[in-house]
Write an enzyme that holds these catalytic residues in place. Sequence first.
Site, PDB file in Angstrom:
ATOM      1  N   TRP A  47      -1.939   2.727   5.055  1.00 20.44           N
ATOM      2  CA  TRP A  47      -0.745   2.569   5.902  1.00 20.44           C
ATOM      3  C   TRP A  47      -0.798   3.618   7.015  1.00 20.44           C
ATOM      4  O   TRP A  47      -1.068   4.795   6.748  1.00 20.44           O
ATOM      5  CB  TRP A  47       0.504   2.758   5.038  1.00 20.44           C
ATOM      6  CG  TRP A  47       1.804   2.632   5.769  1.00 20.44           C
ATOM      7  CD1 TRP A  47       2.158   1.644   6.634  1.00 20.44           C
ATOM      8  CD2 TRP A  47       2.922   3.519   5.665  1.00 20.44           C
ATOM      9  NE1 TRP A  47       3.445   1.861   7.073  1.00 20.44           N
ATOM     10  CE2 TRP A  47       3.941   3.004   6.501  1.00 20.44           C
ATOM     11  CE3 TRP A  47       3.179   4.690   4.946  1.00 20.44           C
ATOM     12  CZ2 TRP A  47       5.184   3.612   6.644  1.00 20.44           C
ATOM     13  CZ3 TRP A  47       4.412   5.294   5.087  1.00 20.44           C
ATOM     14  CH2 TRP A  47       5.398   4.765   5.928  1.00 20.44           C
ATOM     15  N   ASP A  71       2.038   4.377  -4.192  1.00 22.80           N
ATOM     16  CA  ASP A  71       2.948   3.838  -3.182  1.00 22.80           C
ATOM     17  C   ASP A  71       3.269   2.401  -3.584  1.00 22.80           C
ATOM     18  O   ASP A  71       2.387   1.539  -3.606  1.00 22.80           O
ATOM     19  CB  ASP A  71       2.259   3.898  -1.804  1.00 22.80           C
ATOM     20  CG  ASP A  71       3.235   3.584  -0.682  1.00 22.80           C
ATOM     21  OD1 ASP A  71       4.276   2.962  -0.950  1.00 22.80           O
ATOM     22  OD2 ASP A  71       2.939   3.954   0.476  1.00 22.80           O
ATOM     23  N   LYS A  80      11.622  -4.288   1.014  1.00 16.15           N
ATOM     24  CA  LYS A  80      11.057  -5.635   1.109  1.00 16.15           C
ATOM     25  C   LYS A  80      11.662  -6.554   0.046  1.00 16.15           C
ATOM     26  O   LYS A  80      12.116  -7.645   0.370  1.00 16.15           O
ATOM     27  CB  LYS A  80       9.535  -5.604   0.935  1.00 16.15           C
ATOM     28  CG  LYS A  80       8.834  -4.376   1.493  1.00 16.15           C
ATOM     29  CD  LYS A  80       8.666  -4.389   2.987  1.00 16.15           C
ATOM     30  CE  LYS A  80       8.197  -3.018   3.435  1.00 16.15           C
ATOM     31  NZ  LYS A  80       7.777  -2.916   4.794  1.00 16.15           N
TER      32      LYS A  80
HETATM   33  C1  LMR Z   1       4.701  -1.575   7.682  1.00 12.24           C
HETATM   34  O1  LMR Z   1       3.640  -1.128   7.252  1.00 12.24           O
HETATM   35  O2  LMR Z   1       4.762  -2.310   8.673  1.00 12.24           O
HETATM   36  C2  LMR Z   1       5.987  -1.250   6.952  1.00 12.24           C
HETATM   37  O3  LMR Z   1       5.708  -0.436   5.854  1.00 12.24           O
HETATM   38  C3  LMR Z   1       7.040  -0.697   7.830  1.00 12.24           C
HETATM   39  C4  LMR Z   1       6.744   0.679   8.346  1.00 12.24           C
HETATM   40  O4  LMR Z   1       7.633   1.536   8.216  1.00 12.24           O
HETATM   41  O5  LMR Z   1       5.662   0.931   8.873  1.00 12.24           O
END
Ligand code: LMR
Length: 401
Positions: free
Chosen positions: A130, A211, A246
């Site tokens: 992420w 996570d 989500k």
């Molecule tokens: C994403 O990866 O798009 C989501 O987890 C929202 C975010 O806060 O980035």
Amino acid sequence: MIFDNVQTAPPDAILGLTEAFNADTNPAKVNLSVGVYQDAEGKTPILETVREAEKHLLQSESSKSYRPIPGDAAYTRAVQELIFDDPSLADSGRLVTAHTPGGTGALRVAGDLLSRIHGQVTIHVSDPTWANHDAVFRAAGLTTATYPYYNAAAFGLDFDAMIAALEKIPAGDVVVLHACCHNPTGADPTPEQWEQIARTVAERQLVPLVDFAYQGFAEGLEPDALGVRTLARHVPEMLVASSFSKNFGLYNERTGALSIVAATPAAADAVFSQLKTVIRANYSNPPAHGGSIVTTILGDDGLRRQWEQEVAAMRDRINGIRQTFARALDERGVNLSPKGNDFITRQNGMFSFSGLSRDQVERLRREDSIYIVGSGRINVAGMNEQNVPVICDAIRKVTGS
Ligand code: LMR
């Protein structure tokens, strides 16, 4: 003057795209960037169960007074039950949970806590991961590193490389694992692979930080918790950052939790006391509304059953639109991988790691107002029967197929 020489920061890799999308005047624009669910009409709905819970709260709430620093016990107990489904662990005194502002808040609090109690530690994230992980942990003062996770050529998990890397990480270091719906790749370990990950993490005495933002979006609320529960059976200590953004659609209510398993009840008590001081010095105590909604729904058998159906409906729509997307690419003779487009339907959760290059992503945005994260991550939950043909035509153009 303290502000005169401040350099402009780059836009956020994910939320910055939504800012650009909102400013885009093209009526045909499509936002496939941020991980937010949309229904077949392109709306991000409020779940029916959430509306019901809110009606109930409007009648029953009698105060807006502060919540306890770690949130209400009814909420944190509900979080523990949903994640671990293990009353003996919940009753053991080894498991503590704090209500945090969203999953990002949980990660940041985890980072601050680790930095305070275990400052020299390195935190290892998957490559890729992420886009915000690195920034959150570095802001907490931690050193970050990566371990291999994804084989871009094979469009799948690079399990052998992952295990080989985990085997080399020094004891005591922290490893971030995605419980399900790996963000951004959608490639998750199998149950057998989770066993091996858990054994390796335990043998190497690594500390998993899981996570868990997408419970219910891969196979179901229970199967999606298999990785966390497998780890909990093998390791004496772990952290879980979870989110209801989500699966309850509570994005703007910032509703998450940090759960910590310690080896003994005494250790859990001490860690919890430190966690509370970290929270107090940050946001003092959590925002209440989202947590009250979740507690109301999970504490009512009828609402809970209805919510499970709502999660299943979101998951089914995403899986259906994956098939529509793959088929529409096939029909246009566009192959995103050398072996075709089947990989799209094998990936879990909202995201398809498409293999599109940064240049191709940039062209989609510039020429067709289609917004995708620079890594090539497409939020398939933003697709519907109307926009799939437009998206696939644009992809055909930028891939030269
Ligand atoms: C994403 O990866 O798009 C989501 O987890 C929202 C975010 O806060 O980035």
